[in-house]
Design a protein around this motif. Structure first.
Motif: not given
Length: 268
Positions: A6, A45, A153, A177, A236
């Motif tokens: 992330c 994100d 994300c 996520t 990711h």
């Protein structure tokens, strides 16, 4: 705590062409667009609005779909991580089977702990309410008939949670996520999934079980249109913060954009 990918990624080249409106970024529908009755919202994100990538995505989707595209400030000017911290903790070799060593794991933990207060302020109860208020506001002010959202994300998890809240008409979920099957099962609107080959958050097992949930609704009243697309050689974050110097990642990033645009053309 953010997942191991992330807080890594890259800034995409280009300059945003939209404008700020009441704290949100807007790329208006191109001149000559047939309809003004639909809009797309981008859920960012964890870097939020300061990372220009989300604005460039908005510009591209607006041109592709021919509608207004908004990027709200999910963090009220204080995203948990800053663009200065975009330097990868993991070695970005473009290999999905790369694994983080002990030292890098410790660095990630320390980074997360140093941002604990900001992460708490970005908890779902707060961000969801903020996003819902924004969606209701633009629907009322702009009189949109349909609104879709694409989430990346952190924003992908937000899109999942709002996929059952009667505030959106269609969503695109990019490497979220997210780990809750019950929330995924509650989604009741058309959903397109952008999946990385390697994702420590939205794992392959979770991705496969999510697809089974949607497939099991076939020929039932609760069925909604859906698709899952996998992008080989990606991890990711690729659809939001790709390292375009690595062969294949620019194509994957552009493919995710095309997927989102085609989905909204179909479902909004």
């Amino acid at each position: 705590m953010a997942c191991e990918h992330c807080t890594q990624g890259y800034i995409v080249p280009g300059q945003p062409q939209g404008k700020m409106v009441n704290g949100a970024y807007l790329h208006p529908a191109p001149q000559g667009s047939i309809t003004k009755s639909r809009a797309i919202v981008i859920f960012t994100d964890i870097f939020g609005l300061p990372l220009k990538n989300c604005k460039l995505i908005a510009d591209a989707l607006s041109s592709r779909v021919g509608c207004d595209v908004w990027v709200p400030d999910l963090f009220e000017g204080k995203p948990p991580f800053t663009t200065d911290e975009l330097v990868p903790i993991l070695p970005d070799t473009g290999k999905p089977d790369d694994r983080m060593g002990l030292l890098r794991k410790l660095r990630l933990i320390l980074l997360g702990l140093s941002r604990a207060l900001r992460l708490y302020r970005a908890r779902p109860a707060v961000v969801d309410a903020r996003a819902i208020a924004f969606l209701k506001g633009i629907r009322k002010e702009r009189m949109y008939e349909t609104v879709g959202a694409v989430g990346y994300c952190f924003g992908g998890a937000l899109a999942i949670r709002l996929g059952s809240g009667n505030v959106l008409d269609s969503i695109v979920v990019c490497h979220p996520t997210h780990r809750s099957l019950s929330t995924i099962q509650a989604i009741n609107i058309p959903t397109s999934w952008v999946c990385a080959e390697s994702d420590t958050s939205f794992t392959k097992d979770l991705r496969d079980e999510s697809e089974r949930i949607f497939a099991a609704r076939k020929d039932k009243p609760e069925y909604v249109d859906y698709e899952f697309k996998d992008y080989r050689g990606t991890v990711h974050g690729f659809a939001a913060r790709p390292n375009i110097a690595i062969s294949g990642l620019l194509e994957a990033y552009q493919g995710a954009l095309q997927q989102a645009g085609a989905w909204f053309d179909k479902t909004l």
